[in-house]
Design an enzyme around this catalytic site. Structure first.
Site, short mmCIF file in Angstrom:
data_model
loop_
_atom_site.label_atom_id
_atom_site.label_comp_id
_atom_site.label_asym_id
_atom_site.label_seq_id
_atom_site.Cartn_x
_atom_site.Cartn_y
_atom_site.Cartn_z
N HIS A 87 4.78 7.37 2.54
CA HIS A 87 5.58 6.15 2.41
C HIS A 87 4.87 5.16 1.51
O HIS A 87 3.65 5.23 1.31
CB HIS A 87 5.85 5.50 3.78
CG HIS A 87 4.64 4.85 4.41
ND1 HIS A 87 3.89 5.47 5.38
CD2 HIS A 87 4.06 3.63 4.23
CE1 HIS A 87 2.91 4.67 5.77
NE2 HIS A 87 2.98 3.54 5.08
N HIS B 106 0.86 -1.19 0.00
CA HIS B 106 0.00 0.00 0.00
C HIS B 106 0.89 1.24 0.00
O HIS B 106 2.11 1.14 0.12
CB HIS B 106 -0.91 0.02 1.24
CG HIS B 106 -0.15 0.19 2.52
ND1 HIS B 106 0.31 -0.88 3.27
CD2 HIS B 106 0.26 1.30 3.21
CE1 HIS B 106 0.95 -0.43 4.34
NE2 HIS B 106 0.93 0.89 4.33
N HIS C 264 1.59 -0.81 14.89
CA HIS C 264 0.61 0.25 14.67
C HIS C 264 -0.65 -0.07 15.47
O HIS C 264 -1.11 -1.22 15.48
CB HIS C 264 0.19 0.31 13.20
CG HIS C 264 1.20 0.90 12.27
ND1 HIS C 264 1.79 2.11 12.46
CD2 HIS C 264 1.68 0.45 11.09
CE1 HIS C 264 2.60 2.39 11.45
NE2 HIS C 264 2.57 1.38 10.61
N HIS D 120 -5.65 -1.87 4.51
CA HIS D 120 -5.51 -0.68 3.66
C HIS D 120 -4.82 -1.04 2.35
O HIS D 120 -3.77 -1.64 2.33
CB HIS D 120 -4.79 0.48 4.34
CG HIS D 120 -3.50 0.14 5.02
ND1 HIS D 120 -3.03 -1.13 5.19
CD2 HIS D 120 -2.56 0.95 5.58
CE1 HIS D 120 -1.89 -1.10 5.84
NE2 HIS D 120 -1.58 0.13 6.08
N GLU E 231 8.22 1.38 4.10
CA GLU E 231 7.78 0.63 5.27
C GLU E 231 7.85 -0.86 4.95
O GLU E 231 7.55 -1.27 3.84
CB GLU E 231 6.32 1.00 5.62
CG GLU E 231 5.79 0.24 6.85
CD GLU E 231 4.33 0.55 7.21
OE1 GLU E 231 3.53 0.83 6.30
OE2 GLU E 231 4.01 0.51 8.40
N TYR F 147 9.60 1.91 9.70
CA TYR F 147 9.71 3.01 8.73
C TYR F 147 11.19 3.27 8.49
O TYR F 147 11.96 3.37 9.46
CB TYR F 147 9.06 4.29 9.26
CG TYR F 147 7.56 4.34 9.20
CD1 TYR F 147 6.82 3.70 8.21
CD2 TYR F 147 6.85 5.06 10.16
CE1 TYR F 147 5.43 3.77 8.17
CE2 TYR F 147 5.46 5.15 10.12
CZ TYR F 147 4.77 4.50 9.13
OH TYR F 147 3.39 4.57 9.10
#
Lengths: 314, 314, 314, 314
Positions: A220, A150, A252, A206, A271, A261
């Site tokens: 990112h 993503h 997260h 996501h 990421e 990251y």
């Protein structure tokens, strides 16, 4: 008609050799094509289409465009119409505009980011094949990322002027491209300003995300790893290769995923995203993070934002 | 119209107290309802609808029916028509036929298994909620399974008579319910007999699966765990509770998942299935396992079938 | 005076090329020496002495000898005396009897297994070195085992004749070599027959172990892995290399370790042993397993012995 | 004579209720005793002696004393003599000076930290017992730490005045208490100033460690966890309990261990230390970290020291 997934990202890099070394040796992708202009195309071992990253030499780091693959060629006609109906200009690029890719729709999100849709990309197969495949290939190298997962796009958000490109781009993704909202951050005195969103066109938490900031850019792009152990190994690989890590292995709150990251040599934030998190579904209630718990949402262990999160991007 | 996921399974159990103890204490689900006939309804902590398992007292173990949730109530009308058009009889059950569930379509797969479709089930929320949620709840118990993930149904397959309910049920799921084929086992002298299939209506490697055997039945129903470490913990929990384990922690070649096969006190096979495996997609090439590598597909480490796999089911 | 650890094991193999391929490619060790008689010497990446495995061509698989390293050369004199005082004959082999090894004491355990003690072996360093070392080296291959960890020796045990070489060898290790008992299996009608023992000269749960059987032999030698995830990867590597696995990933009740039992091409049983288990200490109470829970002790998940455990060894 | 391990640490806390809540609910220890002065005694589930942490109400956080357990009561006489011979004053405290503990030697390290040695502490057994034990107990709570693992003591180090209490205390531990050096940091223009050391009296990479700073104090005490996955769970537990985390999950270059640094409510730094790292041995070469790679040694992923590492301690 439906969008299947993120198809590729076109990144601008300042030094091509360093960049290729990073995406190959550190992330563990493989170069599958180089074109006459010097662009380099790479894929992860678990991807079956020809590439998911395009590196382009440039003076300034960042993202040229992000592309999503749709289910069928005929979907492109329908999407072209619905995007235009939404009031956004669409250009149709003929097959071959990008190597190994069929015709594409090219347009800008309300946030200004260039997005493309395509239905066809040359099939090359995963590294383990499709007949009696092993679960992972011999010759894994670097972090051994599976696939491009993503991207998080930074969108202009200014509560004082009322500009909210996060909300506008979110609406577009939902209303026109058929994504659904999975998680969101609501800020402001009344908690009614949508400051960040995570959207899915599949069952992952996501397929694209938006976060508000002073000016648009790429926050990112993320590459998939299986597990928390793979994230540890990835961090070790980064250390061995002197990669600049922005945020070390951490969970997260949003998506429940395991993150690192870090930056490619040009300063584009990458990421490695590990774990399924959960199975997103259209009928799963949208998860909402309030302003006071925003830090917890982004970085569940430290429970606070690092300054670089909102100020450093390309 | 689209099917979202497996919604629940109705299992027959011989001793209700023992069964509830197993699904609660070992698997870590919670009882959310008991009805007047003594049926017990449970859900995993990460599920938001009211239940995913119904336990019914019976003389003989096995599955009464399996139910899938569709996206919208109107989908039910469309599916009713298309199932009938396919030549399969459909009964419509009114809302409330099952507690907390809207109207349902009831029909039999070509294999004979009873399947139901519904669009509505009472929302109760996950154990972590939807506002600033923790990644996992306090009070996790037992294996702490997230959700009911899939079921593997045993279908009549007799190469000599040409009966192949695996292939017939597979076709039905694809042609009528919109699933797509993810993996398959092809056997026989010409490799043209579809002996087992794994199908998805989402991005997980299987939302339902079929495998051929002498008579129809339930091979197993599976519950999701995040990781290989959670699978270890689950096996430890089973040992503490003297659960009969059929196959200890091992990787499936098919789906790449991490498995434990074990039995509930009535003899119904359960699975804890860990890991994402990979992200299934309609354009991902179908993975095919040949007869000589069938054992490797099922049990990647031992590379051979255990006899119980094909002979013991309910 | 004190014994530091297992130093090496000398295994008999039927086909040297196949054996080297196994210990190199599957286990991930490196060949560090070959002598004129065709013996091959290997070490794990995390070992600093020149070798821990010696492969010797033979007509019959099994173990020629097992060697332990003592703290100082002067310890050898003291041990020589105490072994002789115990009534066991000791031969002193001059330095160089084995390549890169100082003088050795050679004797037989009460069980009949040949054991050697030495104080000096050529130092070659770990693969990561001793100045600012990485936690693991580039170029890890196969299972990437860290070091030879322990061996389990099969000793004659016959309750009817009263022969118990397990107990005799255990006493010798404790009384003469200064090991201490960590875990034991007690069987028989009165629970007073010591049928298996695990002994430590360090803080690991076992530096050597004995188990009773019909005739003496080598049950297995074990190689260390960090974690349950490394055990999964090891099982995957074995499957890729068509290694015959005896017991797939499982937890031992005894030692709490994570195990895979498998065979080298000559039929010698290997183990990859993962996890610390716990920190053994002389004042930690001895863990005792009773006969009815013996299966649980060996294989915590299945809770029962497989027949091969006691019948197949070399 | 030999030192077995760290026996307990006596910590000063500002609010006893908050402190007990922290060590019980977050770390997962159990209160095993409270004395008349209000001191609270706790142990980890995998410890067999009565306690490993003593919490004492005080005006200022920090460590009152650190205690090590020796192998036998007679060792105390020998150590008393050798400590005095080294020029350090020793006081002998009678049995019962601390609840459930035999006679103790009390003295100060060259760094000034109070250390005690004892041979006897009341045995209460681990939470899983010693007969057919499970690998972990029911009722695990919080981080579920196994045991107190080690402490890092801050010692005065001033290159300009030549004061180096790190080196002095290290020499004492080696020469008098029989520890051996496992890792060290060498700094200064000639790389000859021993700025930090890790010492073992067992086979773990450190039973005690010293690091140089402006004034003496307690840098942290550490509690053992099995694995990187347990470290993740621990960080999640800390977040749920709003624990202030100093350094999120990361690998140490030194020891290879997996760390979280965090603070108890009084400001004493704790660590959950996961993984074996490696098996320390007296003949394993000492690992040396040079000044330019000091950051890598402490925090392998970020490769740089955080300021709090050297400035915040109690």
């Amino acid at each position: 008609m439906s969008v299947l997934r993120i198809g590729h990202i076109n990144l601008r890099v300042l030094d091509m050799d360093e960049a290729v070394n990073h995406y190959e040796k550190v992330l563990g992708m493989d170069v599958t094509h180089r074109d006459d202009e010097g662009n380099v195309y790479l894929k992860g071992w678990d991807e079956w289409d020809k590439y998911s990253v395009i590196l382009s030499q440039a003076e300034k780091a960042g993202m040229n465009h992000i592309a999503y693959k749709v289910n069928a060629d005929t979907d492109l006609d329908a999407y072209k119409q619905s995007i235009q109906d939404y009031g956004i200009e669409v250009e149709e690029l003929p097959a071959g505009s990008l190597p190994a890719v069929g015709r594409m729709l090219k347009f800008n999100l309300p946030s200004g980011h260039e997005m493309r849709l395509y239905a066809e990309k040359e099939f090359v197969g995963t590294a383990v094949g499709s007949v009696n495949p092993d679960p992972w290939p011999d010759g894994l190298h670097g972090c051994g990322v599976h696939w491009l997962d993503h991207a998080l796009l930074m969108c202009e958000l200014n509560p004082e002027t009322g500009v909210n490109k996060v909300a506008e781009s979110t609406n577009f993704m939902i209303d026109v491209l058929g994504f659904y909202l999975v998680e969101q951050v609501m800020v402001g005195p009344d908690g009614d300003i949508q400051a960040a969103t995570w959207l899915s066109c599949s069952n992952t938490p996501h397929d694209i995300a938006f976060v508000g900031g002073p000016v648009m850019g790429l926050h990112h792009c993320a590459f998939f790893l299986d597990s928390w152990d793979d994230v540890l190994k990835a961090a070790d690989v980064m250390s061995k290769n002197r990669v600049k890590i922005d945020v070390t292995p951490q969970r997260h709150g949003i998506t429940r995923g395991y993150t690192i990251y870090f930056f490619d040599p040009s300063g584009n934030r990458n990421e490695t995203f590990g774990g399924l998190g959960y199975l997103a579904q259209p009928d799963r209630p949208v998860t909402t993070w309030t302003e006071d718990e925003l830090g917890t949402g982004i970085f569940y262990h430290t429970r606070e934002l690092v300054e670089s999160f909102t100020t450093v991007y390309t």
